[in-house]
Scaffold this motif. Structure first.
Motif, short mmCIF file in Angstrom:
data_model
loop_
_atom_site.label_atom_id
_atom_site.label_comp_id
_atom_site.label_asym_id
_atom_site.label_seq_id
_atom_site.Cartn_x
_atom_site.Cartn_y
_atom_site.Cartn_z
N LEU A 1 31.75 33.24 41.01
CA LEU A 1 32.91 33.70 40.27
C LEU A 1 33.73 34.14 38.98
O LEU A 1 33.51 32.28 38.68
CB LEU A 1 33.71 34.44 41.53
N ASN B 1 40.41 38.19 39.22
CA ASN B 1 39.37 38.01 40.06
C ASN B 1 39.75 38.61 40.99
O ASN B 1 38.68 38.23 41.29
CB ASN B 1 40.62 37.12 40.48
N ASP C 1 36.00 40.60 40.82
CA ASP C 1 35.08 39.79 41.26
C ASP C 1 34.90 39.71 42.51
O ASP C 1 33.16 39.44 42.51
CB ASP C 1 35.05 38.88 40.18
N ASN D 1 31.61 40.96 45.17
CA ASN D 1 30.34 39.29 45.56
C ASN D 1 30.60 40.17 47.31
O ASN D 1 29.77 39.49 48.09
CB ASN D 1 31.13 38.06 44.82
N THR E 1 29.53 38.73 36.75
CA THR E 1 30.40 37.62 37.12
C THR E 1 30.27 36.24 37.74
O THR E 1 31.13 35.74 38.21
CB THR E 1 31.38 38.35 38.60
#
Length: 216
Positions: free
Chosen positions: A42, A172, A175, A179, A212
Protein backbone atom coordinates in the motif's frame (compact mmCIF):
# COMPACT_ATOMS: atom_id res chain seq x y z
CA UNK A 1 11.41 3.77 1.86
CA UNK A 2 11.94 7.42 1.39
CA UNK A 3 14.55 9.73 2.77
CA UNK A 4 13.53 11.38 6.05
CA UNK A 5 13.77 14.76 4.40
CA UNK A 6 11.59 13.86 1.46
CA UNK A 7 8.55 16.09 0.97
CA UNK A 8 5.13 15.05 2.24
CA UNK A 9 6.17 12.72 5.06
CA UNK A 10 4.69 12.70 8.51
CA UNK A 11 5.97 15.08 11.14
CA UNK A 12 8.02 14.54 14.31
CA UNK A 13 7.19 12.12 16.95
CA UNK A 14 5.71 14.60 19.32
CA UNK A 15 5.07 13.62 22.89
CA UNK A 16 2.23 15.16 24.83
CA UNK A 17 3.01 18.45 26.47
CA UNK A 18 2.87 18.92 30.20
CA UNK A 19 -0.93 18.70 30.24
CA UNK A 20 -1.76 16.39 27.79
CA UNK A 21 2.50 12.91 18.78
CA UNK A 22 5.57 9.79 16.72
CA UNK A 23 5.95 9.05 12.49
CA UNK A 24 3.74 9.71 9.28
CA UNK A 25 5.65 6.57 7.61
CA UNK A 26 3.66 7.67 5.17
CA UNK A 27 5.07 6.56 8.24
CA UNK A 28 5.73 8.81 11.05
CA UNK A 29 9.28 9.92 11.29
CA UNK A 30 9.86 11.68 14.54
CA UNK A 31 7.36 12.97 17.06
CA UNK A 32 5.63 14.94 15.61
CA UNK A 33 8.11 12.47 14.22
CA UNK A 34 8.75 13.02 10.69
CA UNK A 35 10.28 10.02 8.89
CA UNK A 36 8.46 8.67 5.91
CA UNK A 37 8.06 5.01 5.15
CA UNK A 38 5.77 3.26 2.75
CA UNK A 39 3.97 -0.01 2.87
CA UNK A 40 5.05 -2.87 0.70
CA UNK A 41 1.64 -3.29 -0.88
CA UNK A 42 0.00 0.00 0.00
CA UNK A 43 1.05 3.61 -0.34
CA UNK A 44 1.66 3.87 3.35
CA UNK A 45 2.68 7.13 4.90
CA UNK A 46 4.99 6.86 7.84
CA UNK A 47 6.30 9.91 9.69
CA UNK A 48 9.50 11.73 8.88
CA UNK A 49 12.53 13.51 10.21
CA UNK A 50 10.98 16.91 10.46
CA UNK A 51 9.88 15.84 13.90
CA UNK A 52 13.44 15.36 14.86
CA UNK A 53 13.79 18.87 16.11
CA UNK A 54 11.37 18.27 18.94
CA UNK A 55 12.60 17.09 22.27
CA UNK A 56 10.54 16.08 25.33
CA UNK A 57 9.53 18.97 27.53
CA UNK A 58 10.00 21.64 24.87
CA UNK A 59 7.11 23.65 23.51
CA UNK A 60 9.05 25.12 20.59
CA UNK A 61 11.93 24.19 18.31
CA UNK A 62 15.23 24.88 20.08
CA UNK A 63 18.43 26.29 18.67
CA UNK A 64 20.36 23.43 17.07
CA UNK A 65 23.14 22.36 19.41
CA UNK A 66 25.15 19.17 19.75
CA UNK A 67 23.01 16.75 21.73
CA UNK A 68 22.43 13.00 21.26
CA UNK A 69 19.05 13.74 19.64
CA UNK A 70 20.46 16.35 17.26
CA UNK A 71 23.40 14.10 16.38
CA UNK A 72 21.03 11.27 15.45
CA UNK A 73 18.85 13.69 13.53
CA UNK A 74 21.84 14.89 11.47
CA UNK A 75 22.81 11.32 10.56
CA UNK A 76 19.25 10.47 9.59
CA UNK A 77 19.09 13.46 7.27
CA UNK A 78 22.29 12.16 5.63
CA UNK A 79 20.79 8.64 5.40
CA UNK A 80 23.70 7.31 7.48
CA UNK A 81 21.52 4.69 9.12
CA UNK A 82 24.15 2.32 10.59
CA UNK A 83 25.94 5.24 12.27
CA UNK A 84 22.62 6.64 13.50
CA UNK A 85 21.69 3.26 14.95
CA UNK A 86 24.94 3.17 16.94
CA UNK A 87 24.08 6.55 18.50
CA UNK A 88 20.48 5.53 19.14
CA UNK A 89 21.53 2.31 20.86
CA UNK A 90 24.06 4.24 22.93
CA UNK A 91 21.38 6.69 23.97
CA UNK A 92 19.03 3.87 24.92
CA UNK A 93 21.59 2.36 27.25
CA UNK A 94 21.36 5.58 29.25
CA UNK A 95 17.60 6.09 28.90
CA UNK A 96 15.94 2.88 27.67
CA UNK A 97 12.45 4.44 27.75
CA UNK A 98 13.29 7.46 25.58
CA UNK A 99 10.38 7.32 23.08
CA UNK A 100 12.09 9.47 20.48
CA UNK A 101 15.20 7.30 20.38
CA UNK A 102 13.08 4.18 20.27
CA UNK A 103 11.01 5.54 17.44
CA UNK A 104 14.15 6.33 15.49
CA UNK A 105 15.40 2.85 16.22
CA UNK A 106 12.29 1.39 14.61
CA UNK A 107 12.60 3.70 11.63
CA UNK A 108 16.26 2.79 11.14
CA UNK A 109 15.44 -0.91 11.27
CA UNK A 110 13.00 -0.31 8.42
CA UNK A 111 15.62 1.56 6.41
CA UNK A 112 18.06 -1.31 6.96
CA UNK A 113 15.55 -3.86 5.68
CA UNK A 114 14.61 -5.31 9.06
CA UNK A 115 10.81 -4.74 9.24
CA UNK A 116 10.26 -7.44 11.86
CA UNK A 117 12.64 -5.67 14.23
CA UNK A 118 10.92 -2.36 13.50
CA UNK A 119 7.52 -3.93 14.17
CA UNK A 120 8.66 -5.06 17.61
CA UNK A 121 9.87 -1.56 18.45
CA UNK A 122 6.67 0.14 17.31
CA UNK A 123 4.49 -2.43 19.05
CA UNK A 124 6.32 -1.83 22.31
CA UNK A 125 5.91 1.93 21.91
CA UNK A 126 2.16 1.60 21.32
CA UNK A 127 1.86 -0.43 24.49
CA UNK A 128 3.84 1.99 26.64
CA UNK A 129 2.66 5.22 25.00
CA UNK A 130 -0.82 4.46 23.60
CA UNK A 131 -1.57 8.19 23.41
CA UNK A 132 1.03 8.65 20.64
CA UNK A 133 -0.46 8.37 17.15
CA UNK A 134 2.71 7.92 15.09
CA UNK A 135 3.83 4.51 16.42
CA UNK A 136 0.31 3.18 15.78
CA UNK A 137 0.46 4.58 12.25
CA UNK A 138 3.84 3.05 11.45
CA UNK A 139 2.79 -0.23 12.98
CA UNK A 140 -0.28 -0.23 10.74
CA UNK A 141 1.94 0.36 7.72
CA UNK A 142 4.10 -2.63 8.61
CA UNK A 143 1.11 -4.89 9.21
CA UNK A 144 -0.34 -3.87 5.86
CA UNK A 145 2.95 -4.66 4.16
CA UNK A 146 2.74 -8.16 5.60
CA UNK A 147 -0.83 -8.56 4.31
CA UNK A 148 -2.20 -8.55 7.86
CA UNK A 149 -5.05 -6.17 7.09
CA UNK A 150 -6.98 -6.85 10.31
CA UNK A 151 -4.13 -5.71 12.55
CA UNK A 152 -3.27 -2.91 10.12
CA UNK A 153 -6.78 -1.51 10.45
CA UNK A 154 -6.74 -1.86 14.23
CA UNK A 155 -3.45 0.04 14.41
CA UNK A 156 -4.64 2.83 12.12
CA UNK A 157 -7.88 3.08 14.09
CA UNK A 158 -5.77 3.55 17.21
CA UNK A 159 -3.66 6.22 15.49
CA UNK A 160 -6.80 8.16 14.56
CA UNK A 161 -8.28 7.83 18.02
CA UNK A 162 -5.07 9.29 19.40
CA UNK A 163 -5.04 12.07 16.81
CA UNK A 164 -8.20 12.52 14.69
CA UNK A 165 -6.40 15.20 12.65
CA UNK A 166 -3.57 12.89 11.60
CA UNK A 167 -3.64 13.25 7.79
CA UNK A 168 -1.12 10.47 7.08
CA UNK A 169 -3.12 7.95 9.08
CA UNK A 170 -6.31 8.97 7.26
CA UNK A 171 -4.58 8.49 3.91
CA UNK A 172 -3.15 5.14 4.98
CA UNK A 173 -6.57 4.07 6.18
CA UNK A 174 -8.07 4.99 2.81
CA UNK A 175 -5.42 2.97 0.97
CA UNK A 176 -5.99 0.05 3.29
CA UNK A 177 -9.76 0.10 2.88
CA UNK A 178 -9.45 0.14 -0.92
CA UNK A 179 -7.22 -2.93 -0.77
CA UNK A 180 -9.54 -4.63 1.69
CA UNK A 181 -12.46 -3.96 -0.66
CA UNK A 182 -10.53 -5.53 -3.54
CA UNK A 183 -9.81 -8.57 -1.37
CA UNK A 184 -13.48 -8.96 -0.39
CA UNK A 185 -14.68 -8.62 -3.98
CA UNK A 186 -12.16 -11.25 -5.08
CA UNK A 187 -13.43 -13.66 -2.43
CA UNK A 188 -17.03 -13.03 -3.46
CA UNK A 189 -16.14 -13.64 -7.10
CA UNK A 190 -14.41 -16.90 -6.22
CA UNK A 191 -17.61 -18.08 -4.56
CA UNK A 192 -19.90 -16.85 -7.36
CA UNK A 193 -17.82 -16.61 -10.55
CA UNK A 194 -20.83 -15.73 -12.71
CA UNK A 195 -21.55 -12.48 -10.85
CA UNK A 196 -20.37 -10.06 -13.54
CA UNK A 197 -21.18 -7.01 -11.41
CA UNK A 198 -18.48 -8.11 -8.96
CA UNK A 199 -15.99 -8.27 -11.80
CA UNK A 200 -17.02 -4.76 -12.82
CA UNK A 201 -16.42 -3.48 -9.28
CA UNK A 202 -12.95 -4.99 -9.25
CA UNK A 203 -12.17 -3.44 -12.63
CA UNK A 204 -13.33 -0.02 -11.46
CA UNK A 205 -11.10 -0.24 -8.42
CA UNK A 206 -8.04 -1.00 -10.56
CA UNK A 207 -6.98 2.65 -11.23
CA UNK A 208 -7.15 3.51 -7.54
CA UNK A 209 -5.30 0.34 -6.55
CA UNK A 210 -2.55 1.17 -9.00
CA UNK A 211 -2.01 4.50 -7.27
CA UNK A 212 -1.78 2.84 -3.84
CA UNK A 213 0.73 0.18 -4.84
CA UNK A 214 4.38 0.50 -3.99
CA UNK A 215 4.33 4.18 -3.04
CA UNK A 216 6.65 5.51 -0.30
Amino acid sequence: MTNPDAPSPAKFLALPHASAPLLRTRRAAAWALGLTLGWVSLAAHPQSVEALEWQPGQSSVPTVISTPHNDVRKLLRQAKYPQALLLVNKGLTTNPRDPQMRFWQGFIFEQLGQPDMALKVYLSLTQEYPELAEPHNNLGVLYAAKGDYANAKASLDAALRANPSYAAAHENMGDLLVNMARQSYARALALEPKRHEITQKIERLAPVLEITQGKP
